[in-house]
Enzyme design. Structure first.
Site, PDB file in Angstrom:
ATOM      1  CE  LYS A  41       9.684  -0.726 -15.550  1.00  0.00           C
ATOM      2  NZ  LYS A  41       9.029   0.157 -16.556  1.00  0.00           N
ATOM      3  CG  ASP A  98       8.207   1.071  -4.264  1.00  0.00           C
ATOM      4  OD1 ASP A  98       7.600   0.166  -3.647  1.00  0.00           O
ATOM      5  OD2 ASP A  98       7.899   1.418  -5.415  1.00  0.00           O
ATOM      6  CG  ASP A 101      -0.937   1.902  -0.550  1.00  0.00           C
ATOM      7  OD1 ASP A 101      -1.216   2.734   0.327  1.00  0.00           O
ATOM      8  OD2 ASP A 101      -1.600   1.783  -1.598  1.00  0.00           O
ATOM      9  CG  PHE A 150      -0.158   8.486  -5.694  1.00  0.00           C
ATOM     10  CD1 PHE A 150      -0.513   7.153  -5.520  1.00  0.00           C
ATOM     11  CD2 PHE A 150       0.715   8.820  -6.724  1.00  0.00           C
ATOM     12  CE1 PHE A 150       0.002   6.165  -6.373  1.00  0.00           C
ATOM     13  CE2 PHE A 150       1.220   7.846  -7.571  1.00  0.00           C
ATOM     14  CZ  PHE A 150       0.855   6.522  -7.399  1.00  0.00           C
ATOM     15  CG  ASP A 157       5.325   4.607 -11.456  1.00  0.00           C
ATOM     16  OD1 ASP A 157       5.352   3.833 -10.482  1.00  0.00           O
ATOM     17  OD2 ASP A 157       4.510   4.502 -12.384  1.00  0.00           O
TER      18      ASP A 157
HETATM   19  P1  IMP Z   1       0.154  -2.552  -1.808  1.00  0.00           P
HETATM   20  O1  IMP Z   1      -0.044  -3.950  -2.239  1.00  0.00           O
HETATM   21  O2  IMP Z   1      -1.130  -1.794  -1.740  1.00  0.00           O
HETATM   22  O3  IMP Z   1       0.940  -2.410  -0.525  1.00  0.00           O
HETATM   23  O4  IMP Z   1       0.893  -1.865  -3.019  1.00  0.00           O
HETATM   24  C1  IMP Z   1       2.194  -1.480  -2.977  1.00  0.00           C
HETATM   25  C2  IMP Z   1       2.596  -0.991  -4.352  1.00  0.00           C
HETATM   26  O5  IMP Z   1       1.685   0.020  -4.841  1.00  0.00           O
HETATM   27  C3  IMP Z   1       3.946  -0.313  -4.271  1.00  0.00           C
HETATM   28  O6  IMP Z   1       4.984  -1.217  -4.481  1.00  0.00           O
HETATM   29  C4  IMP Z   1       3.839   0.737  -5.357  1.00  0.00           C
HETATM   30  O7  IMP Z   1       4.203   0.173  -6.589  1.00  0.00           O
HETATM   31  C5  IMP Z   1       2.378   1.092  -5.407  1.00  0.00           C
HETATM   32  N1  IMP Z   1       2.087   2.322  -4.618  1.00  0.00           N
HETATM   33  C6  IMP Z   1       1.395   2.396  -3.482  1.00  0.00           C
HETATM   34  N2  IMP Z   1       1.327   3.657  -3.023  1.00  0.00           N
HETATM   35  C7  IMP Z   1       2.028   4.400  -3.908  1.00  0.00           C
HETATM   36  C8  IMP Z   1       2.347   5.816  -3.980  1.00  0.00           C
HETATM   37  O8  IMP Z   1       1.992   6.656  -3.140  1.00  0.00           O
HETATM   38  N3  IMP Z   1       3.098   6.198  -5.046  1.00  0.00           N
HETATM   39  C9  IMP Z   1       3.531   5.333  -6.004  1.00  0.00           C
HETATM   40  N4  IMP Z   1       3.262   4.019  -5.973  1.00  0.00           N
HETATM   41  C10 IMP Z   1       2.520   3.557  -4.933  1.00  0.00           C
HETATM   42 MG    MG Z   2       6.336  -1.528  -6.076  1.00  0.00          MG
END
Ligand code: IMP
Ligand code: MG
Length: 173
Positions: A41, A98, A101, A150, A157
């Site tokens: 979302k 969005d 990470d 974060f 969210d």
């Molecule tokens: P990745 O696979 O670790 O790159 O995860 C990415 C997903 O983790 C994003 O699409 C978000 O849903 C969530 N995420 C990572 N960091 C944050 C943050 O600082 N705030 C909120 N959601 C986050």
């Molecule tokens: Mg996401």
């Protein structure tokens, strides 16, 4: 509420940046149609604002994926909860996310979408936390590189809260 939110990027800064990215995409895709794939979302607010700033024809589709693992630490193995409505075959696709990470979710997702026969596949993320990266994901259009904190707001969210904030804030516990 135990946590408090500290402003990192104001509404104005976010909106200005989205306009810039929209203009850049419009230049890069001159004469083409772009197929925006919004990852639900979190990316929904960003994708809608971005779509309004793109001057070439835009198609918008939505996909919802869930990652196995806790919400603050993704495992990279994802499950498609809601798939796209249309085929991506021979389309110029931009995945709108969005935040990148660790990059695990996206490296898995991009491989999956590429296998559907896209003509081109680019990645656009509002936020990027480069310090946290564990996989090799190339972000073609980045809004802001942010520190390892974060963040919430503009679709992001914390426990499903704060998506509606019109700015990006750091959660202080
Ligand atoms: P990745 O696979 O670790 O790159 O995860 C990415 C997903 O983790 C994003 O699409 C978000 O849903 C969530 N995420 C990572 N960091 C944050 C943050 O600082 N705030 C909120 N959601 C986050
Ligand atoms: Mg996401």
């Amino acid at each position: 509420m135990a946590e408090r939110i500290e402003v990192l990027l104001t509404e104005q800064e976010v909106n200005d940046k989205i306009r810039e990215i929209g203009e850049q995409i419009s230049r890069d895709y001159q004469g083409k149609q772009v197929y925006l794939v919004c990852i639900l979302k979190g990316a929904s607010f960003f994708a809608c604002e971005l779509a309004k700033r793109i001057s070439v024809p835009v198609f918008l589709d939505f996909m919802s994926v869930s990652s196995y693992g806790s919400d603050t630490m993704s495992s990279g193995v994802i499950r498609v909860v809601k798939d796209l409505d249309e085929s991506l075959k021979d389309k110029d696709v931009i995945v709108v996310e969005d935040i990148v990470d660790t990059g695990r979710t996206l490296s898995y997702l991009l491989e999956m979408l590429k296998a559907r026969g896209t003509r081109s596949l680019a990645l656009c993320a509002l936020l990027d936390k480069p310090e946290r990266r564990v996989t090799d994901v190339h972000v073609d259009y980045t809004g802001f590189q942010i520190p390892d904190e974060f963040v919430v707001g503009y679709g992001l969210d914390y426990d499903q809260k704060y998506r509606n904030l019109p700015y990006i804030g750091i959660v202080k516990f």
